[in-house]
Design an enzyme around this catalytic site. Sequence first.
Site, PDB file in Angstrom:
ATOM      1  N   GLN A   1      -5.531  -0.282  -3.928  1.00  0.00           N
ATOM      2  CA  GLN A   1      -6.244  -1.467  -4.468  1.00  0.00           C
ATOM      3  C   GLN A   1      -6.998  -1.218  -5.683  1.00  0.00           C
ATOM      4  OE1 GLN A   1      -7.861  -4.231  -1.626  1.00  0.00           O
ATOM      5  NE2 GLN A   1      -9.272  -4.981  -3.114  1.00  0.00           N
TER       6      GLN A   1
ATOM      7  N   CYS B   1       0.983  -1.215   0.074  1.00  0.00           N
ATOM      8  CA  CYS B   1       0.071  -0.023  -0.152  1.00  0.00           C
ATOM      9  C   CYS B   1       1.001   1.337   0.207  1.00  0.00           C
ATOM     10  CB  CYS B   1      -1.092   0.229   1.307  1.00  0.00           C
ATOM     11  SG  CYS B   1      -0.470   0.919   2.446  1.00  0.00           S
ATOM     12  N   GLU B   2       0.242   2.111  -0.727  1.00  0.00           N
ATOM     13  CA  GLU B   2       1.158   3.383  -0.985  1.00  0.00           C
ATOM     14  C   GLU B   2       1.321   4.484   0.230  1.00  0.00           C
ATOM     15  OE1 GLU B   2      -0.070   5.156  -4.494  1.00  0.00           O
ATOM     16  OE2 GLU B   2      -1.830   6.390  -3.346  1.00  0.00           O
ATOM     17  N   HIS B   3       0.405   4.141   1.180  1.00  0.00           N
ATOM     18  CA  HIS B   3       0.103   4.853   2.357  1.00  0.00           C
ATOM     19  C   HIS B   3       1.247   4.539   3.452  1.00  0.00           C
ATOM     20  CE1 HIS B   3      -3.898   5.336   0.533  1.00  0.00           C
ATOM     21  NE2 HIS B   3      -3.233   6.547   0.249  1.00  0.00           N
ATOM     22  N   HIS B   4       1.365   3.421   3.653  1.00  0.00           N
ATOM     23  CA  HIS B   4       2.254   2.670   4.737  1.00  0.00           C
ATOM     24  C   HIS B   4       3.179   2.046   4.200  1.00  0.00           C
ATOM     25  CE1 HIS B   4      -2.103   3.492   6.293  1.00  0.00           C
ATOM     26  NE2 HIS B   4      -1.156   4.223   7.366  1.00  0.00           N
TER      27      HIS B   4
ATOM     28  N   HIS C   1      -5.372  -5.848   3.970  1.00  0.00           N
ATOM     29  CA  HIS C   1      -4.487  -4.690   3.935  1.00  0.00           C
ATOM     30  C   HIS C   1      -3.605  -4.863   5.526  1.00  0.00           C
ATOM     31  CE1 HIS C   1      -5.583  -2.198   0.378  1.00  0.00           C
ATOM     32  NE2 HIS C   1      -6.503  -3.145   0.222  1.00  0.00           N
TER      33      HIS C   1
ATOM     34  N   CYS D   1      -2.070  -2.714   6.914  1.00  0.00           N
ATOM     35  CA  CYS D   1      -2.260  -1.618   7.378  1.00  0.00           C
ATOM     36  C   CYS D   1      -3.474  -1.431   8.245  1.00  0.00           C
ATOM     37  CB  CYS D   1      -2.088  -0.173   6.483  1.00  0.00           C
ATOM     38  SG  CYS D   1      -3.226  -0.243   5.189  1.00  0.00           S
TER      39      CYS D   1
HETATM   40  N1  LIG Z   1      -8.897   3.568  -0.813  1.00  0.00           N
HETATM   41  C1  LIG Z   1      -7.938   2.905  -0.137  1.00  0.00           C
HETATM   42  N2  LIG Z   1      -7.460   3.272   0.884  1.00  0.00           N
HETATM   43  C2  LIG Z   1      -6.341   2.669   1.407  1.00  0.00           C
HETATM   44  C3  LIG Z   1      -5.786   1.400   0.575  1.00  0.00           C
HETATM   45  N3  LIG Z   1      -4.752   1.138   1.563  1.00  0.00           N
HETATM   46  C4  LIG Z   1      -4.636   1.856   2.651  1.00  0.00           C
HETATM   47  N4  LIG Z   1      -5.607   2.803   2.532  1.00  0.00           N
HETATM   48  C5  LIG Z   1      -6.126   3.738   3.567  1.00  0.00           C
HETATM   49  O1  LIG Z   1      -5.558   4.871   3.470  1.00  0.00           O
HETATM   50  C6  LIG Z   1      -6.104   5.857   4.575  1.00  0.00           C
HETATM   51  C7  LIG Z   1      -4.938   6.699   5.112  1.00  0.00           C
HETATM   52  O2  LIG Z   1      -5.471   7.554   5.940  1.00  0.00           O
HETATM   53  P1  LIG Z   1      -4.653   8.211   7.004  1.00  0.00           P
HETATM   54  O3  LIG Z   1      -5.549   8.962   7.793  1.00  0.00           O
HETATM   55  O4  LIG Z   1      -3.829   9.643   5.949  1.00  0.00           O
HETATM   56  O5  LIG Z   1      -3.711   7.554   7.496  1.00  0.00           O
HETATM   57  P2  LIG Z   1      -3.576   6.896   8.750  1.00  0.00           P
HETATM   58  O6  LIG Z   1      -3.544   7.716   9.893  1.00  0.00           O
HETATM   59  O7  LIG Z   1      -2.435   5.934   9.038  1.00  0.00           O
HETATM   60  O8  LIG Z   1      -5.050   5.987   9.113  1.00  0.00           O
HETATM   61  P3  LIG Z   1      -5.456   4.757   9.537  1.00  0.00           P
HETATM   62  O9  LIG Z   1      -5.347   3.439   8.766  1.00  0.00           O
HETATM   63  O10 LIG Z   1      -6.949   5.001   9.878  1.00  0.00           O
HETATM   64  O11 LIG Z   1      -4.726   4.699  11.155  1.00  0.00           O
HETATM   65  C8  LIG Z   1      -6.209   4.737   5.306  1.00  0.00           C
HETATM   66  O12 LIG Z   1      -7.754   4.824   5.730  1.00  0.00           O
HETATM   67  C9  LIG Z   1      -6.202   3.250   4.906  1.00  0.00           C
HETATM   68  O13 LIG Z   1      -6.894   2.432   5.246  1.00  0.00           O
HETATM   69  C10 LIG Z   1      -6.159   1.076  -0.658  1.00  0.00           C
HETATM   70  O14 LIG Z   1      -5.713   0.242  -1.187  1.00  0.00           O
HETATM   71  N5  LIG Z   1      -7.321   1.707  -1.062  1.00  0.00           N
HETATM   72 ZN   LIG Z   2      -1.785   1.187   4.149  1.00  0.00          ZN
END
Ligand SMILES: Nc1nc2c(ncn2[C@@H]2O[C@H](COP(=O)(O)OP(=O)(O)OP(=O)(O)O)[C@@H](O)[C@H]2O)c(=O)[nH]1
Ligand SMILES: [Zn+2]
Length: 210
Positions: A136, A95-98, A164, A166
Amino acid sequence: MPPHHLSVDQTISAQPQPQVSQPEMEQAVRTLLLGLGEDPDREGLRDTPKRVVKALQFLTSGYHQSLDELLNGAVFHEDTDEMVLVRDIDLFSSCEHHILPILGRAHIAYIPNGKVIGLSKIARICEMYARRLQVQERLTQQIAHALQGLLKPQGVAVVIESTHMCMVMRGVQKPGSWTVTSSMQGVFAEDAKTRQEFMSLIRHSPSFHS
Ligand SMILES: Nc1nc2c(ncn2[C@@H]2O[C@H](COP(=O)(O)OP(=O)(O)OP(=O)(O)O)[C@@H](O)[C@H]2O)c(=O)[nH]1
Ligand SMILES: [Zn+2]
């Protein structure tokens, strides 16, 4: 421009080589370890920066692949218009966020229009896009658009079911959760019966496992 604003054509081509050197990347991992309160010089961690960089490079190696290269010409003229489905393709993405794993499987179908593709290439296309930093939804679309562009078939259907890390190991901590995304193109979008046939085929359990 962030990658999710790229057009389909741009996302299909290979990305440029990185400008950052290997030692710089390893140094960044060493800094992370220090920040986590670890001793990067202890025996168990001494080679960890090198290993982490190597692992991340593998997990994002899809940036340096192109459809042309992985296809190796395996598109054949064939006069058939029945659905082709490759289901239960193991999928490992990040996942690109984490930069944490997305684990799941993909089901990919198309209805030919004069051309078919080597079956293994369907899984390879899936792998190329999975080995990038992803969400995704985009992964699902990229696979569908790639097949649509390559084969100009009557339609393409892609469903991905993933969990996921994360959302499992951290954050909201929901181990049982699955995210299902789909991309329906052509007849799969236009014709409910074709879509239902695909959905019932991916629900049915195969009678044997290899
Ligand atoms: N739509 C989508 N969201 C994703 C995917 N992978 C991770 N995420 C979401 O990206 C979001 C990033 O939210 P942030 O609030 O910026 O990050 P965060 O504080 O780490 O969020 P939490 O996971 O809720 O603790 C989270 O809701 C993740 O669940 C994906 O493949 N698709
Ligand atoms: Zn993630």
